[in-house]
Design a protein around this motif. Structure first.
Motif, PDB file in Angstrom:
ATOM      1  N   GLY A   1       0.296  -1.202   0.200  1.00 14.70           N
ATOM      2  CA  GLY A   1      -0.311   0.354   0.283  1.00 14.70           C
ATOM      3  C   GLY A   1       0.783   1.373  -0.312  1.00 14.70           C
ATOM      4  O   GLY A   1       2.258   1.101  -0.255  1.00 14.70           O
ATOM      5  N   VAL A   2       0.216   2.054  -0.079  1.00  8.45           N
ATOM      6  CA  VAL A   2       0.752   3.926   0.017  1.00  8.45           C
ATOM      7  C   VAL A   2       2.224   3.254   0.868  1.00  8.45           C
ATOM      8  O   VAL A   2       3.083   3.693   0.727  1.00  8.45           O
ATOM      9  CB  VAL A   2       0.189   4.596   0.176  1.00  8.45           C
ATOM     10  N   ASN A   3       1.776   3.088   2.648  1.00  7.41           N
ATOM     11  CA  ASN A   3       2.983   3.007   3.087  1.00  7.41           C
ATOM     12  C   ASN A   3       4.665   2.519   3.070  1.00  7.41           C
ATOM     13  O   ASN A   3       5.814   2.738   3.311  1.00  7.41           O
ATOM     14  CB  ASN A   3       2.308   2.698   4.875  1.00  7.41           C
ATOM     15  N   GLY A   4       3.971   1.053   2.851  1.00  7.74           N
ATOM     16  CA  GLY A   4       4.693   0.141   2.387  1.00  7.74           C
ATOM     17  C   GLY A   4       5.589   0.717   1.514  1.00  7.74           C
ATOM     18  O   GLY A   4       6.840   0.961   1.524  1.00  7.74           O
ATOM     19  N   VAL A   5       5.098   0.709   0.073  1.00  5.23           N
ATOM     20  CA  VAL A   5       6.588   1.855  -0.937  1.00  5.23           C
ATOM     21  C   VAL A   5       6.680   2.283  -0.568  1.00  5.23           C
ATOM     22  O   VAL A   5       8.478   3.187  -0.696  1.00  5.23           O
ATOM     23  CB  VAL A   5       5.328   1.472  -2.295  1.00  5.23           C
ATOM     24  N   ALA A   6       5.990   3.740   0.233  1.00  3.23           N
ATOM     25  CA  ALA A   6       7.117   5.002   0.782  1.00  3.23           C
ATOM     26  C   ALA A   6       7.760   4.753   1.520  1.00  3.23           C
ATOM     27  O   ALA A   6       9.190   5.520   1.402  1.00  3.23           O
ATOM     28  CB  ALA A   6       5.525   5.715   1.190  1.00  3.23           C
ATOM     29  N   ILE A   7       8.234   4.263   2.427  1.00  3.62           N
ATOM     30  CA  ILE A   7       9.080   3.293   3.184  1.00  3.62           C
ATOM     31  C   ILE A   7      10.690   2.794   2.664  1.00  3.62           C
ATOM     32  O   ILE A   7      11.396   3.283   2.778  1.00  3.62           O
ATOM     33  CB  ILE A   7       8.739   1.976   3.960  1.00  3.62           C
ATOM     34  N   ALA A   8       9.491   2.118   1.246  1.00  4.43           N
ATOM     35  CA  ALA A   8      10.991   1.419  -0.093  1.00  4.43           C
ATOM     36  C   ALA A   8      10.960   2.663  -0.321  1.00  4.43           C
ATOM     37  O   ALA A   8      13.204   1.810  -0.061  1.00  4.43           O
ATOM     38  CB  ALA A   8      10.011   0.486  -0.599  1.00  4.43           C
ATOM     39  N   TYR A   9      11.359   3.220  -0.415  1.00  2.12           N
ATOM     40  CA  TYR A   9      11.211   3.948  -1.776  1.00  2.12           C
ATOM     41  C   TYR A   9      12.330   5.325  -0.597  1.00  2.12           C
ATOM     42  O   TYR A   9      13.329   5.733  -0.777  1.00  2.12           O
ATOM     43  CB  TYR A   9      10.477   5.300  -1.822  1.00  2.12           C
ATOM     44  N   ARG A  10      11.810   5.847   0.707  1.00  2.81           N
ATOM     45  CA  ARG A  10      13.269   6.429   1.769  1.00  2.81           C
ATOM     46  C   ARG A  10      14.495   5.613   1.735  1.00  2.81           C
ATOM     47  O   ARG A  10      15.644   6.100   1.786  1.00  2.81           O
ATOM     48  CB  ARG A  10      11.904   6.456   2.888  1.00  2.81           C
ATOM     49  N   LEU A  11      14.234   3.698   2.358  1.00  3.22           N
ATOM     50  CA  LEU A  11      15.139   3.150   2.222  1.00  3.22           C
ATOM     51  C   LEU A  11      16.373   2.973   1.370  1.00  3.22           C
ATOM     52  O   LEU A  11      17.249   3.314   1.346  1.00  3.22           O
ATOM     53  CB  LEU A  11      14.491   1.804   3.392  1.00  3.22           C
ATOM     54  N   ALA A  12      15.456   2.536   0.299  1.00  5.82           N
ATOM     55  CA  ALA A  12      15.747   2.488  -1.026  1.00  5.82           C
ATOM     56  C   ALA A  12      17.280   3.787  -0.832  1.00  5.82           C
ATOM     57  O   ALA A  12      18.812   3.791  -2.029  1.00  5.82           O
ATOM     58  CB  ALA A  12      15.581   2.289  -2.217  1.00  5.82           C
ATOM     59  N   THR A  13      16.470   4.587  -1.055  1.00  4.16           N
ATOM     60  CA  THR A  13      17.401   5.997  -1.374  1.00  4.16           C
ATOM     61  C   THR A  13      18.388   6.200  -0.139  1.00  4.16           C
ATOM     62  O   THR A  13      19.242   7.264  -0.482  1.00  4.16           O
ATOM     63  CB  THR A  13      16.235   7.743  -1.638  1.00  4.16           C
ATOM     64  N   ALA A  14      18.045   5.993   1.064  1.00  8.91           N
ATOM     65  CA  ALA A  14      18.950   6.099   1.495  1.00  8.91           C
ATOM     66  C   ALA A  14      20.237   4.480   1.781  1.00  8.91           C
ATOM     67  O   ALA A  14      21.715   4.097   2.446  1.00  8.91           O
ATOM     68  CB  ALA A  14      18.991   5.543   3.374  1.00  8.91           C
ATOM     69  N   GLY A  15      20.309   3.346   1.001  1.00 13.88           N
ATOM     70  CA  GLY A  15      20.809   2.895   0.649  1.00 13.88           C
ATOM     71  C   GLY A  15      21.173   1.727   0.934  1.00 13.88           C
ATOM     72  O   GLY A  15      21.782   0.956   0.364  1.00 13.88           O
ATOM     73  N   LEU A  16      19.448   1.285   1.164  1.00 15.33           N
ATOM     74  CA  LEU A  16      19.573  -0.260   1.744  1.00 15.33           C
ATOM     75  C   LEU A  16      18.463  -0.998   0.823  1.00 15.33           C
ATOM     76  O   LEU A  16      18.065  -0.177   0.443  1.00 15.33           O
ATOM     77  CB  LEU A  16      18.343  -0.095   3.325  1.00 15.33           C
ATOM     78  N   ASP A  17      18.695  -2.295   0.695  1.00 15.39           N
ATOM     79  CA  ASP A  17      18.716  -3.402   0.196  1.00 15.39           C
ATOM     80  C   ASP A  17      17.826  -3.737   0.458  1.00 15.39           C
ATOM     81  O   ASP A  17      17.442  -4.136   1.948  1.00 15.39           O
ATOM     82  CB  ASP A  17      19.504  -4.632   0.068  1.00 15.39           C
TER      83      ASP A  17
END
Ligand SMILES: Cc1cc2nc3c(=O)[nH]c(=O)nc-3n(C[C@H](O)[C@H](O)[C@H](O)COP(=O)(O)OP(=O)(O)OC[C@H]3O[C@@H](n4cnc5c(N)ncnc54)[C@H](O)[C@@H]3O)c2cc1C
Length: 382
Positions: A13-29
């Motif tokens: 949902g919006v929260n899951g993918v928003a967190i994924a975006y923020r973590l991915a931009t921070a360099g996490l897998d």
């Protein structure tokens, strides 16, 4: 499917993918696991209103900061999420509501929000088609920077940007188990394989209770069916979202012209029933046409149901669990999880990637329910 990830997020949902975006931009897998398709949960069913006028400080702060983020999100994510700011008009029907509004507005203004208290004659300057006498309005509050965005486009935009930064998103894949050792998350089991990970974020909407039970965590959330309808397209009539806590109604006019809105049916019990009801149609039509009599001749085109994932104080449960290391709560939004997603995702991602603690996360932690004196969010509709 990958066998290892820094973080596994349950729910697309919006929260899951928003967190994924923020973590991915921070360099996490990052890996997002979604049992159906993106936005198939509450996100794709919602009214997508974005409001900063709340009674509790934490919700107001999260919403104000989310609006700042929404304002730049189309540009940041590289996709138009159709964010527009037509304001929210909250109708008051009694002296008691006026008093509560004054208290809320004082707190909201102390946080820098520009909110107006309107008398009855000023209400129709915002929404001219409202029958203020028919709905027995005694006043209202209005915040011009409240608004609306397209929930599908917002989800797809976050997902696309997350993938661009390396996140993996697995749709039609269900989480079936979570493993831990010495109270530390070790892996997540899915219908397509197991992923080793020290972090799992539960953003599974009304299914979060079942997910938490996989590691013996009991959360107090209850699912409530919520119904919502859309009329045929009309000429532009008004821009604001109109809501009333007394009647429980909310409605707005979409960019394409439909009026979209909902209202709770009296005595709705918690449960997973998805069947739309005739009682809702009757109650919503009668109430909506009392608010805007000229809608009497308008056809209703669609009617659907979704779930509010409701907590005892109508506020979300956020942050790492105190007993299971690496298990992060992101659920219990009680009907306002779309509008809070930009800031909630930022705070949770900062916590996971940098260990940054925020006081909002502390205040909205699961262990607040151990306390007998809960601060209840009063400003809830639908
Ligand atoms: C009628 C209605 C109107 C609303 N109006 C508004 C509004 O105006 N403004 C607002 O801010 N909010 C509104 N809401 C609330 C809002 O929709 C939610 O709070 C928000 O969308 C929650 O997003 P989420 O990503 O946390 O959860 P969801 O969108 O529910 O996503 C959870 C996902 O997890 C997936 N999932 C569940 N179990 C598993 C599993 N075992 N394995 C893998 N995946 C799993 C589900 O398939 C689902 O896609 C409304 C809700 C409804 C129903």
């Amino acid at each position: 499917m990958k066998q290892k990830a820094d973080v596994v997020i349950i729910g697309g949902g919006v929260n899951g993918v928003a967190i994924a975006y923020r973590l991915a931009t921070a360099g996490l897998d990052v890996a997002v696991i979604e049992k159906n398709y993106l936005s198939s949960g509450a996100t794709g069913k919602c009214g997508a209103g974005i409001r900063q006028q709340w009674s509790t400080r934490e919700n107001t702060e999260l919403a104000i900061q989310s609006v700042h983020l929404f304002e730049g999100l189309s540009k940041e994510l590289g996709m138009d999420i159709e964010f527009r700011q037509g304001g929210y008009l909250i109708i008051n029907h009694s002296k008691k509501e006026l008093d509560q509004s004054e208290e809320n507005v004082a707190m909201q203004r102390s946080l820098g929000l520009d909110v107006k208290i309107l008398d009855v004659s000023e209400i129709t300057e915002i929404v001219p088609v409202l029958d203020v006498k028919g709905i027995k309005a005694v006043g209202a509050t209005f915040c011009a920077t409240d608004g609306h965005a397209n929930p599908f486009l917002t989800t797809f935009a976050f997902a696309k940007a997350a993938k661009k930064f390396g996140a993996s998103i697995y749709t039609h894949t269900k989480v079936t188990g979570i493993h831990m050792k010495n109270h530390q998350i070790t892996s997540v089991e899915t219908t397509k394989g197991t992923i080793q990970t020290p972090w799992v974020v539960v953003a599974a909407g009304e299914y979060s209770k079942g997910i938490a039970a996989m590691v013996n965590i009991d959360i107090p959330n209850k699912p409530y069916r919520k119904e919502i309808l859309a009329t045929e397209r009309l000429q532009p009539l008004f821009e604001a979202m109109v809501i009333s806590f007394t009647d429980g109604i909310y409605f707005s006019q979409q960019k394409e012209g439909q009026i979209v809105g909902g209202i709770p049916i009296p005595d709705e019990k918690p449960g997973f029933d998805t069947m739309p009801t005739f009682s809702f149609l009757q109650h919503m039509s009668q109430t909506l046409t009392r608010y805007i009599p000229l809608l009497t001749q308008v056809n209703m085109l669609r009617h659907w149901t979704g779930f509010y994932d409701v907590t005892p104080d109508a506020r979300p449960i956020l942050g790492e669990d105190k007993r299971v290391k690496g298990f992060v709560h992101c659920h219990g939004f009680s009907g306002h999880g779309f509008m809070l997603s930009p800031m909630v995702s930022k705070l949770l991602a900062e916590y996971i990637s940098k260990g940054t603690r925020s006081s909002v996360l502390d205040q909205l932690a699961l262990d607040r329910f151990d306390n007998v004196d809960l601060t209840h969010e009063q400003s809830v509709v639908g």
